[in-house]
Design a protein around this motif. Structure first.
Motif, PDB file in Angstrom:
ATOM      1  N   ARG A 195       2.760   1.521   9.288  1.00  0.00           N
ATOM      2  CA  ARG A 195       4.175   1.153   9.371  1.00  0.00           C
ATOM      3  C   ARG A 195       4.861   1.710   8.131  1.00  0.00           C
ATOM      4  O   ARG A 195       4.620   1.248   7.021  1.00  0.00           O
ATOM      5  CB  ARG A 195       4.339  -0.370   9.445  1.00  0.00           C
ATOM      6  N   LEU A 196       5.698   2.699   8.336  1.00  0.00           N
ATOM      7  CA  LEU A 196       6.362   3.399   7.237  1.00  0.00           C
ATOM      8  C   LEU A 196       7.862   3.190   7.378  1.00  0.00           C
ATOM      9  O   LEU A 196       8.539   3.890   8.153  1.00  0.00           O
ATOM     10  CB  LEU A 196       6.018   4.890   7.267  1.00  0.00           C
ATOM     11  N   GLY A 197       8.386   2.228   6.644  1.00  0.00           N
ATOM     12  CA  GLY A 197       9.793   1.889   6.812  1.00  0.00           C
ATOM     13  C   GLY A 197      10.019   1.388   8.225  1.00  0.00           C
ATOM     14  O   GLY A 197       9.364   0.452   8.688  1.00  0.00           O
ATOM     15  N   GLU A 212       0.826   6.439  14.580  1.00  0.00           N
ATOM     16  CA  GLU A 212      -0.602   6.405  14.886  1.00  0.00           C
ATOM     17  C   GLU A 212      -1.188   7.730  14.404  1.00  0.00           C
ATOM     18  O   GLU A 212      -1.132   8.732  15.102  1.00  0.00           O
ATOM     19  CB  GLU A 212      -0.843   6.215  16.381  1.00  0.00           C
ATOM     20  N   PRO A 213      -1.729   7.741  13.196  1.00  0.00           N
ATOM     21  CA  PRO A 213      -2.139   9.014  12.605  1.00  0.00           C
ATOM     22  C   PRO A 213      -3.346   9.617  13.327  1.00  0.00           C
ATOM     23  O   PRO A 213      -4.119   8.923  13.992  1.00  0.00           O
ATOM     24  CB  PRO A 213      -2.498   8.630  11.164  1.00  0.00           C
ATOM     25  N   HIS A 229       0.848  -1.176   0.000  1.00  0.00           N
ATOM     26  CA  HIS A 229       0.000   0.000   0.000  1.00  0.00           C
ATOM     27  C   HIS A 229       0.897   1.244   0.000  1.00  0.00           C
ATOM     28  O   HIS A 229       2.100   1.154   0.253  1.00  0.00           O
ATOM     29  CB  HIS A 229      -0.883   0.027   1.241  1.00  0.00           C
ATOM     30  N   GLY A 230       0.301   2.393  -0.258  1.00  0.00           N
ATOM     31  CA  GLY A 230       1.052   3.643  -0.215  1.00  0.00           C
ATOM     32  C   GLY A 230       0.174   4.772   0.278  1.00  0.00           C
ATOM     33  O   GLY A 230      -1.057   4.730   0.159  1.00  0.00           O
ATOM     34  N   LEU A 231       0.803   5.775   0.864  1.00  0.00           N
ATOM     35  CA  LEU A 231       0.069   6.956   1.319  1.00  0.00           C
ATOM     36  C   LEU A 231      -0.128   7.911   0.153  1.00  0.00           C
ATOM     37  O   LEU A 231       0.758   8.104  -0.680  1.00  0.00           O
ATOM     38  CB  LEU A 231       0.829   7.665   2.433  1.00  0.00           C
ATOM     39  N   VAL A 232      -1.314   8.528   0.110  1.00  0.00           N
ATOM     40  CA  VAL A 232      -1.641   9.470  -0.956  1.00  0.00           C
ATOM     41  C   VAL A 232      -2.396  10.661  -0.369  1.00  0.00           C
ATOM     42  O   VAL A 232      -2.995  10.569   0.705  1.00  0.00           O
ATOM     43  CB  VAL A 232      -2.505   8.809  -2.057  1.00  0.00           C
ATOM     44  N   VAL A 253       2.671  10.127  -1.088  1.00  0.00           N
ATOM     45  CA  VAL A 253       3.217  10.802   0.098  1.00  0.00           C
ATOM     46  C   VAL A 253       4.186   9.855   0.788  1.00  0.00           C
ATOM     47  O   VAL A 253       3.866   8.677   1.012  1.00  0.00           O
ATOM     48  CB  VAL A 253       2.085  11.216   1.058  1.00  0.00           C
ATOM     49  N   LEU A 254       5.385  10.352   1.122  1.00  0.00           N
ATOM     50  CA  LEU A 254       6.407   9.571   1.831  1.00  0.00           C
ATOM     51  C   LEU A 254       6.687   8.236   1.133  1.00  0.00           C
ATOM     52  O   LEU A 254       6.785   7.183   1.758  1.00  0.00           O
ATOM     53  CB  LEU A 254       5.975   9.327   3.284  1.00  0.00           C
ATOM     54  N   ALA A 255       6.820   8.312  -0.181  1.00  0.00           N
ATOM     55  CA  ALA A 255       7.070   7.092  -0.953  1.00  0.00           C
ATOM     56  C   ALA A 255       8.419   6.470  -0.615  1.00  0.00           C
ATOM     57  O   ALA A 255       8.628   5.274  -0.875  1.00  0.00           O
ATOM     58  CB  ALA A 255       6.998   7.404  -2.439  1.00  0.00           C
ATOM     59  N   ASP A 256       9.350   7.231  -0.033  1.00  0.00           N
ATOM     60  CA  ASP A 256      10.653   6.677   0.347  1.00  0.00           C
ATOM     61  C   ASP A 256      10.597   5.989   1.713  1.00  0.00           C
ATOM     62  O   ASP A 256      11.618   5.544   2.220  1.00  0.00           O
ATOM     63  CB  ASP A 256      11.721   7.768   0.345  1.00  0.00           C
ATOM     64  N   HIS A 257       9.407   5.902   2.320  1.00  0.00           N
ATOM     65  CA  HIS A 257       9.198   5.146   3.561  1.00  0.00           C
ATOM     66  C   HIS A 257       8.150   4.063   3.247  1.00  0.00           C
ATOM     67  O   HIS A 257       6.966   4.233   3.551  1.00  0.00           O
ATOM     68  CB  HIS A 257       8.721   6.046   4.701  1.00  0.00           C
ATOM     69  N   PRO A 258       8.554   2.960   2.630  1.00  0.00           N
ATOM     70  CA  PRO A 258       7.574   1.977   2.124  1.00  0.00           C
ATOM     71  C   PRO A 258       6.806   1.280   3.238  1.00  0.00           C
ATOM     72  O   PRO A 258       7.350   0.979   4.308  1.00  0.00           O
ATOM     73  CB  PRO A 258       8.444   0.988   1.344  1.00  0.00           C
ATOM     74  N   MET A 259       5.548   1.024   2.961  1.00  0.00           N
ATOM     75  CA  MET A 259       4.721   0.243   3.860  1.00  0.00           C
ATOM     76  C   MET A 259       5.048  -1.235   3.686  1.00  0.00           C
ATOM     77  O   MET A 259       5.680  -1.631   2.702  1.00  0.00           O
ATOM     78  CB  MET A 259       3.238   0.534   3.590  1.00  0.00           C
ATOM     79  N   PRO A 260       4.618  -2.104   4.614  1.00  0.00           N
ATOM     80  CA  PRO A 260       4.990  -3.529   4.543  1.00  0.00           C
ATOM     81  C   PRO A 260       4.388  -4.227   3.329  1.00  0.00           C
ATOM     82  O   PRO A 260       3.379  -3.789   2.762  1.00  0.00           O
ATOM     83  CB  PRO A 260       4.409  -4.116   5.844  1.00  0.00           C
ATOM     84  N   ASP A 261       5.010  -5.331   2.956  1.00  0.00           N
ATOM     85  CA  ASP A 261       4.464  -6.189   1.900  1.00  0.00           C
ATOM     86  C   ASP A 261       3.121  -6.754   2.328  1.00  0.00           C
ATOM     87  O   ASP A 261       2.915  -7.111   3.492  1.00  0.00           O
ATOM     88  CB  ASP A 261       5.408  -7.359   1.619  1.00  0.00           C
TER      89      ASP A 261
END
Length: 294
Positions: free
Chosen positions: A195-197, A202-203, A155-158, A245-253
């Protein structure tokens, strides 16, 4: 050998005779013949049933693989000779849009197969709910299920360009605390985390839901930062309606598996569906270009 495997799986000669329809004297005689041919005792018999000897255990481990391969080969030949027809009952996660395209292609290849598709985000009981194959995203914990792993994705943040222009672009995960966020949650009592990298965030969630389509709608409206699976974010990102958003902090597989009950030999229709999914490159539906969300 099939009779031997049947006796082991049934637990006794009498139970195997009832299950297979082979007369008990015939079954008992064939097992004795197998033991004489191999010159070794395979089963210890008692009033409580049968128990494998050490030699029987070794034979059973190899025999089950051989019998299963024979059954698969026999069914494959029959499938080639007869057009597949019947009902296939499937379970899918909600909003899993790529799979509907795959199901359409499957039915075009097998027009006499009727699909019954049940969408839910809860973990269904395949046996109780009468499901032949379930698509699951995430770890598979149930030992009574056979899992065929297909692929993984993230997944990714947008967020919308308007929101990022108004509040700025977060440079680090901790900066998300000053943004209105919306999170996916399995139930109403769960607090969403990201989980970002190596970071766990906790948003500040103004909305929690188990509906990714609603999360996408709120993001497109410029109201929140949220997470989306790549197949729901791809087109809005390409069209400029959303930005990663924050694509350089990948979420888990996220692991994608097809599950079916381990105690049930898959039918020719189920096998055709499993093989179709593995032959087709479904990953193309689930991955964005690396420059967007990986």
């Amino acid at each position: 050998m099939q009779m031997f495997v049947s006796v082991v799986q049934a637990g006794s000669l009498s139970a195997a005779a009832q299950r297979t329809g082979v007369p008990l004297p015939t079954l008992s005689r064939r097992i004795r013949e197998l033991e004489r041919e191999l010159k070794v005792q395979l089963l210890e018999r008692s009033v409580r049933g049968t128990r494998l000897t050490d030699a029987g255990t070794r034979l059973y481990e190899h025999a089950t693989r051989g019998v299963e391969a024979f059954v698969e080969a026999e069914q494959a030949v029959r499938s080639d000779q007869a057009r597949l027809r019947g009902r296939l009952r499937l379970s899918l996660p909600t909003a899993f849009e790529p799979w509907w395209e795959l199901l359409g292609a499957f039915q075009r290849q097998h027009p006499d197969i009727q699909l019954s598709v049940y969408t839910t985000d809860r973990r269904v009981d395949l046996v109780q709910d009468g499901i032949d194959v379930a698509l699951r995203v995430g770890d598979v914990l149930h030992e009574s299920m056979v899992a065929r792993r297909l692929l993984s994705y993230r997944h990714g943040l947008v967020a919308s360009p308007a929101l990022l222009e108004r509040l700025g672009t977060p440079a680090a995960p901790d900066a998300l605390h000053r943004f209105p966020c919306a999170t996916w949650c399995r139930d109403a009592n769960t607090q969403g985390i990201w989980r970002l990298g190596e970071h766990i965030v906790e948003p500040k969630a103004v909305l929690t839901t188990n509906d990714y389509l609603q999360l996408r709608g709120r993001a497109l409206a410029g109201e929140v930062v949220t997470e989306l699976p790549p197949f729901l974010a791809a087109e809005p990102i390409r069209s400029g309606q959303l930005r990663a958003v924050l694509a350089d902090h990948p979420m888990p597989d996220q692991q994608v598996n097809l599950l079916y009950p381990s105690h049930r030999n898959p039918s020719s229709i189920v096998r055709a569906y499993l093989d179709f999914c593995q032959r087709h490159h479904v990953a193309k539906f689930l991955v964005l270009p690396a420059a967007k969300i990986s």
